[in-house]
Design an enzyme around this catalytic site. Sequence first.
Site, PDB file in Angstrom:
ATOM      1  N   LYS A  78       0.860  -1.182   0.000  1.00  9.66           N
ATOM      2  CA  LYS A  78       0.000   0.000   0.000  1.00  9.66           C
ATOM      3  C   LYS A  78       0.900   1.237   0.000  1.00  9.66           C
ATOM      4  CE  LYS A  78      -3.973   1.803   2.634  1.00  9.66           C
ATOM      5  NZ  LYS A  78      -4.802   1.574   3.834  1.00  9.66           N
ATOM      6  N   SER A 153      -9.759   1.410   2.877  1.00 14.56           N
ATOM      7  CA  SER A 153      -8.890   2.183   2.033  1.00 14.56           C
ATOM      8  C   SER A 153      -7.811   1.389   1.303  1.00 14.56           C
ATOM      9  CB  SER A 153      -8.218   3.267   2.872  1.00 14.56           C
ATOM     10  OG  SER A 153      -7.337   2.688   3.822  1.00 14.56           O
ATOM     11  N   SER A 177      -9.883  -1.024   7.031  1.00 10.00           N
ATOM     12  CA  SER A 177      -9.291  -0.815   5.702  1.00 10.00           C
ATOM     13  C   SER A 177      -8.522  -1.984   5.104  1.00 10.00           C
ATOM     14  CB  SER A 177      -8.373   0.408   5.732  1.00 10.00           C
ATOM     15  OG  SER A 177      -9.132   1.575   5.760  1.00 10.00           O
TER      16      SER A 177
END
Lengths: 491, 95
Positions: A78, A153, A177
């Site tokens: 990420k 996310s 997330s």
Amino acid sequence: MEYHELTIGSAIEQITRRKISSFELTSAFLSRIETYEDRIGAFITVDKEKALEQAQKADQEIAAGRISALTGIPIALKDILCTKGIKTTCGSRILENFVPQYDGTVVSKLKNEGAVIIGKTNLDEFAMGSSTENSSYKITKNPWNQEYVPGGSSGGSAAAVAAQFCCASLGTDTGGSIRQPASHCGVVGIKPTYGRVSRFGLVSYASSLDQIGPITRDVRDAAILLNVISGNDKLDSTSAKNPVPDFTKALDQFEKGALKGMRAGIPKEYLSAEGIDPEVEKVFLHAKTLLTDLGVEMREISLPHTEYVVAAYYIIAPCEASSNLARYDGVKYGFRDKSSEDLIEMYKKTKSKGFGLEVQRRIIIGTYALSAGYYDAYYGRATKVRTLITEDFSNAFETCDFILSPVAPAPAFKIGEKTDDPLTMYLTDIFTLSANMAGIPGISVPAGYSSKGLPIGIQMMGRKFDEMSLLRAGYGFEQNIGLSKKFPDLS
Amino acid sequence: MKISKSEVEKIAHLARLEIEDSQKEKMVEQLGNILQYIDKLKDANIDGVRLSSGAAIMNNVLREDVVEASPGPCVTLANAPDRDDDFYVVPRVVK
């Protein structure tokens, strides 16, 4: 089986037996990225040359007989995890050209074990969002149906694993997330106990809630990655000194009937929650039946403060965010608006042009809640409610070993459906926020599909530092659920 | 609790944000809705409940104070948007 379908576990086996090289494996993923990335938008950065260089280096190590836990395995990160020499944007314009001068601890750990970093994945700006629509760069699409969001996310990390752009990825979870996008994309995601994994080099959103964790094709892969990234780190004073068990060992010794005698708690407040989709309920009830058949004893439990979770979270997280994001002032790194002659004006223009609307919204809520006269009514009250939520879980775990629940109240929604209504978006986090508030671990495991063919997962939450029970229960569940379709069809 | 446009402007100033005029109305409305929802917390009975700062380990984390090499200005200033030698350049502060 195609190279790009390999789990970490099977790829390691094939690499060790010299059936394939890391170069071949990495190339297979890169070529899939080249073909399908335009349709999915999982990545912000893919550095093909660097990835192949690392793969070649891994192959040399293998040839010399030096094989570590992840030698030659392509993993995506990420884009909120600092990678030395590879830009780390957090999905924000404000860090558009930010190139970290050091690796985050999890990144060093992956590299030490020989992993190939294949790219940096898309996310909601600074991890604030549940759909990956808040990225300043692109909207990630759900690989199972590109009209739908992948969740967020860590939507890029989950989509990259589902689209078979990498063996596995790392995401971060502040309020769901990792678990929610994993559920929406049909992959496994685990948020470890707060403190289990060092946050050094994870760009902070809400420091008391943030945690890094694996997103993988199966439960055993999650255990492999958790083995690598867990542990105390002197660079993060909130990382725990608790011993790290060998998470894979327990799964490798797993025998039929191993779940017998485990007790699962079903929170009565969750099933009466408003807006739970009948398809999610159906998958959940099926999962419950399957676990019962595997010998898990079901018990109704109560988490009486569930109705306050969303409200308390959306005070605490924005308060911490407003403080953490004050550092982006255009002075030391990141974007600066160069049109202003005045310092305060420079700050204002830098932040307003650099941050997207959701980030600005949360900074304003946080600043408001922490401002003189409101502190006690908002932040003070929310932290006390947090104590109550934590106590709810301690009480529940006196009668059960893990808590079984849906991950999200509904399957993935359509792109654009909720962007104008942030509050409705916040309410979809109801089942995942509590684990962050209480600091406990949670796992999302694929459990079924909606009538539109979108994946639906189930969540298990456990006692602090008892990821092992979640992995075991998740593993047993995964072995028996018999899902019809493992991968989305992109061709 | 509803929030007024002037309150939002004041808070934005404190946070060093400048909300575009075209976004202001919408922002005020969305923040109002969120704050109204958050007011729910007033119903929770928190008498005698202690504050919690999070799930972090509650004991102090201490270590020896050992001198380590600093990465030096080359590394520290590598991402500076504007610099002069080993200094960050900012707009004039004292006028």
